[in-house]
Motif scaffolding. Sequence first.
Motif: not given
Length: 427
Positions: A243-245, A287-289, A369-372
């Motif tokens: 969802v965040a992306r 979304i372009l990865p 930034n998303i941190l996993l």
Amino acid sequence: MITIDLQHAKLSEEMSSYKETVKDIHHMIHNKTGKGNDFLGWVALPENYDKEEVALIKKTAAMLQEEVDVLLVCGIGGSYLGARAAIDALNGLFPTNKVEIIYVGNTFSSTYLAQVVDYLEDKEFAINVISKSGTTTETSIAFRVFKELAETRYGKEKAQRRIVATTDKARGALKTLATNEGYTTFVVPDDVGGRYSVLTGVGLFPIAMAGIDIEEMLGGAKEAMDLYNNEDLETNVAYQYGVARQMLHKAGYPAEMFVTYESQFTMVAEWWKQLFGESEGKESKGILPTSATFSTDLHSLGQFIQDGSKVVFETILQVATPAKDLTVPSDKDDLDNLNYLAGKSVDWVNKKACEGTIEAHVVTGNVPNILLSLDKMDAKGFGFMVYFFEKACAMSVYMLEVNPFDQPGVEVYKANMFKLLGKPGAK
């Protein structure tokens, strides 16, 4: 085993506003009512996998490990990326396992193929050819080359023992050849697409040949399957990432950069790019990865991320406990002024570099930034991570209302290529 930190993600909406959407899509996935529902076999795979086939994979790998120096993994895309991601991530870039794994069938480069032929001159080798149809051009050309080399060097009978085919269970060119020649075969399941297939025979045989415990890997995936069979967005971390992306995409960020801080995770990023790019990039959506390995790429791409156009958000995969670590030594002359780090672990330095980079990119650069964070990158952790991303990808792509499990666009280049090659019947 995976946690998510969204405090630096700059989300402009409340995630809780997506709770009902997530609940609906969760049931769509598990009840197989959405687009591409014929390819949802991966959802229950960690529990329903073929136990007899896994036993045969282990038995075949143990036999060949005693006979060969090299395994040629002959496949492209999902037929090799998952296995390569696992083998590099777990065994490192300078592995000590007995059998060296070399990847072919993923390029038309004549130089590369010729160099592999030369390299095998004094090596004992086996081949694992992976193709559901048996007609994938890159893979089929390479397989012809190395099948001929094996039969010339070893004779027909011995070559048959050293060729393993992973293909359709009942039909196709490779299945027909494997049956006629008597090759050991493993199955590409009908209901699991290539980019979701690392936990099937597609990925498990090469991974087993590299000396990695595939049952531990499946066990990690089973833990993730149980954990993420959960419609609650507040507690389902995989869905929170998915969802965040999409929230960031909606906010004006068309590209996602997958970042690791370990060189041996570069192929994890390549697998991730196929998973999300091929699943999501349809109907002029998605979304372009992209990917980067820090701190290496901070000395190149870092400039663009920090000061360039604001088109990228970052997703960082960090591993809490490294596979190996070193201590920074002391130097009596201290000409490089690094004695202030003497006695510190190199992984500690790496993690501080990550913290400093997040602050630079988020605070100064205004880059979300998303941190996993994964506990440990071992066989169990890798299996858990694979399932996490597969579940997150399905959620994220269904939010765009496209089919996560087809890939119609990749057929265009093939049609053009076949016409230029003069393939009979090509238009």
